[in-house]
Design an enzyme around this catalytic site. Structure first.
Site, PDB file in Angstrom:
ATOM      1  CB  CYS A  24      14.752  30.921 -21.517  1.00  0.00           C
ATOM      2  SG  CYS A  24      13.109  30.749 -22.218  1.00  0.00           S
ATOM      3  NE  ARG A  35      12.654  45.050 -17.045  1.00  0.00           N
ATOM      4  CZ  ARG A  35      13.191  44.215 -17.947  1.00  0.00           C
ATOM      5  NH1 ARG A  35      14.483  44.130 -18.097  1.00  0.00           N
ATOM      6  NH2 ARG A  35      12.415  43.444 -18.676  1.00  0.00           N
TER       7      ARG A  35
HETATM    8  C1  SPV Z   1      14.080  42.667 -22.916  1.00  0.00           C
HETATM    9  O1  SPV Z   1      12.844  42.644 -22.881  1.00  0.00           O
HETATM   10  O2  SPV Z   1      14.731  41.900 -23.636  1.00  0.00           O
HETATM   11  C2  SPV Z   1      14.803  43.638 -22.087  1.00  0.00           C
HETATM   12  C3  SPV Z   1      14.048  44.708 -21.438  1.00  0.00           C
HETATM   13  O3  SPV Z   1      16.003  43.568 -22.004  1.00  0.00           O
HETATM   14  S1  SPV Z   1      13.613  45.959 -22.524  1.00  0.00           S
HETATM   15  O4  SPV Z   1      14.513  47.077 -22.345  1.00  0.00           O
HETATM   16  O5  SPV Z   1      12.264  46.344 -22.228  1.00  0.00           O
HETATM   17  O6  SPV Z   1      13.751  45.463 -23.881  1.00  0.00           O
END
Ligand code: SPV
Ligand code: MN
Length: 630
Positions: free
Chosen positions: A277, A392
């Site tokens: 978003c 990532r």
């Molecule tokens: C999220 O999903 O909000 C993230 C990636 O920042 S994680 O580390 O997978 O939560």
């Protein structure tokens, strides 16, 4: 000490001395207990030195958990094909019996049962492996925000990631006073048994169990950083619980400085947006300054509302990251500097490639699937993309030249003057609206946040998912109380920030987005000006919106675009029925999630609905800007 002999046997003298120098029995007990239980072949203890960071990186490479790319400072890591995102089913709160009822809508397990299950899964799980112990801080070290953390893991990729993403805090532990020594978060992780590709084998035994009562998280049989890196979303859940008890806040927010060159000032904003978003792109608006992109702590320091970025780096999504849309990040990903890519393709030229990169990509290579070529199908017969959609990059934040170094390092954080809550909403919320006060902002802007499915997601388009504060995945105690704590925190400071809602996703009658991606800069600068008392605003039943003339000027100034009054009127029309529906959905969601949600919250929403219905009776369903009168 109970574990002295065991630990001396498992560690070099140097490692043992590092641990002993802390004179911290609680650390010894934690490491000792899991050393005995998980049975690693050896344990290495890290301090804050460059040498230890290098050692961790070298081990990750030597063990094949990471591979070097063409630019030798860059590495790549792959998670199991089925370990590519946060494991929502396997992630549970271990809850004491007496609290189970209030936690029943959060994925939880009775304490004893959960503890026994995780101990069984982790028994001997590190056999034959070398483990590592690391010390970090959430927030700056030696500051009012600091939460000291200990990570014990057998994944050198996890250790390497944490050195990039968090502030190393061995020296902070050295300096801890006697009465502070037990107050650290504990993370125990094992990737478990690995297959020939160095991927977790026993994904059926993947678990992330969280004990918020004792600040311990157990994460077993996984590698994806959202599951394995203790300091990220596990620590966040512990911090949310702790902050709820102590009267501060931990939010899923960026921290940024909006730069007004003309007026020679910087105004700090924090912002929460559900995924996809616009969160990172807002934090990275060209010409502004970034302090953090994911997690913020808020504290009342001498009456001021102050925030820190909890982290030291970014674990950013690498899909549709290209030179045109994200020039600063793209440029950094193409440099010979320390970055861990995960779940992208390594081409025959040893360069990383991902979806939406904006360059020609190879037809073959190696990725999270293994040997990959265009058209290759997985076991279910689905074509495998060249990189995962949740691939990532892990990178230090201070590589970015738009970092606000001073704010980033400030021990007392930055003084926040604006909070943004942005959802994805094709037809209801206007692009920017100011709340008349803090409580109204929390209840009408933060609690009502929603995201909407798009053609890019599976299933029907336009389905709205509630996402209060964009924080629901991590709120580790009942949401009604969390909401009240948000209200109370704002009311406890002297100069409470202004709250604004954002929506970058309004569509026209033709179904197309109305403004360009860059328009967010204009909404931000209108908010910045409002904070400094610079623009007049029209009232709506839910807040205050800009005048056309001010936006026209801002569009010209920042984007050199001609913003028409017709577009303005469409974007900023208040749609009564749609808003009532949104509030009804929010009410229903809270009623379902937390039966103990205080009545005053529902009464507040009912009063808002009544106000909108009265407005509708008086002005019609669609109220054009400027037409609503109090
Ligand atoms: C999220 O999903 O909000 C993230 C990636 O920042 S994680 O580390 O997978 O939560
Ligand atoms: Mn996040």
């Amino acid at each position: 000490m109970k574990y002295e002999t065991l630990l001396k046997n498992l560690m070099s003298e140097e490692s043992y001395n590092k641990l002993a120098a802390l004179k911290n029995e609680k650390v010894m007990e934690f490491i000792g207990f899991y050393a005995e239980h998980c049975e690693p072949a050896s344990i290495y203890v890290c301090n804050d030195s460059e040498a230890d960071m290098q050692y961790v990186r070298d081990r990750a490479l030597a063990l094949g958990e990471e591979v070097t790319l063409k630019y030798p400072k860059q590495t790549i890591h792959w998670d199991s094909y089925a370990d590519q995102g946060r494991d929502k089913n396997g992630t549970k709160y271990m809850v004491y019996k007496e609290n189970l009822e209030s936690m029943k809508t959060l994925n939880s397990v009775e304490y004893e049962q959960g503890y026994n299950e995780i101990l069984e899964i982790s028994k001997g799980i590190m056999k034959g492996k070398s483990a590592v112990v690391l010390f970090f801080s959430e927030g700056p070290t030696e500051s009012p925000f600091t939460i000291p953390c200990v990570q014990f893991t057998d994944s050198w990729y996890v250790a390497h990631s944490e050195y990039i993403l968090y502030r190393s805090a061995y020296s902070h532990f050295l300096k801890m006073k006697e009465d502070e020594k037990g107050g650290f978060f504990r993370f125990i992780h094992s990737a478990g048994e690995l297959d020939g590709k160095n991927n977790t084998k026993n994904l059926d035994k993947r678990r992330v169990f969280m004990d918020t009562q004792n600040n311990v998280v157990y994460s077993m049989n996984n590698q994806y950083a959202g599951n394995s890196v203790g300091l990220k979303k596990h620590s966040m859940r512990l911090a949310i619980n702790k902050s709820g008890n102590e009267g501060w806040l931990c939010e899923h927010m960026f921290v940024m400085g909006a730069v007004n060159e003309e007026k020679n000032r910087m105004t700090y904003f924090c912002g929460a947006y559900p995924s996809a978003c616009g969160k990172t792109s807002t934090a990275m608006i060209p010409g502004e300054k970034i302090v953090g992109d994911d997690i913020a702590y808020f504290r009342n320091i001498n009456g001021e509302f102050r925030a820190v970025n909890v982290e030291n780096g970014m674990f950013g999504i690498i899909k549709d990251v290209n030179e045109k849309d994200d020039p600063v990040i793209f440029e950094n990903l193409m440099k010979n500097q320390e970055i861990i890519f995960s779940n992208v393709l390594m081409g025959p030229d040893k360069m990383p490639y991902w979806v939406g990169m904006g360059v020609d990509t190879p037809k073959e290579g190696y990725n999270h699937f293994g040997e990959w070529y265009e058209g290759v199908k997985d076991a279910k017969g689905n074509a495998v993309a060249l990189a995962h959609g949740n691939a990532r990059y892990t990178m230090r934040l201070d590589y970015l030249d738009n970092i606000d170094k001073e704010g980033f390092e400030a021990k007392n954080g930055v003084k926040v003057e604006g909070i943004l809550y942005g959802g994805r909403d094709s037809d209801t919320t206007v692009p920017v609206e100011e709340s008349p006060n803090w409580k109204d902002g929390i209840l009408l802007k933060a609690c009502t946040l929603e995201s909407e499915t798009t053609s890019a997601t599976i299933g029907a388009e336009g389905v709205r998912t509630p996402s209060p504060m964009a924080n629901l995945d991590f709120v580790s105690y009942p949401i009604g109380r969390y909401t009240m704590n948000n209200i109370k925190f704002g009311e406890s400071v002297n100069n409470v920030p202004k709250i604004f809602s954002n929506n970058y996703f309004m569509r026209g009658a033709d179904g197309k987005f109305i403004t360009s991606k860059l328009a967010k800069k204009v909404w931000l600068h209108w908010a910045e000006g409002r904070i400094h008392g610079e623009y007049e605003a029209f009232d709506t039943p839910t807040g205050k919106i800009p005048y056309y003339a001010d936006l026209k000027e801002l569009f010209k100034k920042y984007l050199n675009e001609d913003f028409t009054e017709e577009v303005y009127t469409y974007l900023f029309t208040f749609r009564c029925a749609k808003w009532v529906e949104k509030l009804q959905r929010t009410k229903a969601f809270y009623a379902k999630m937390d039966q103990d949600t205080p009545k005053e919250i529902f009464e507040y929403w009912d009063a808002a609905i009544k106000k909108i219905e009265e407005a509708k009776a008086k002005y019609g369903d669609e109220i054009k800007p400027g037409c609503f009168k109090g």
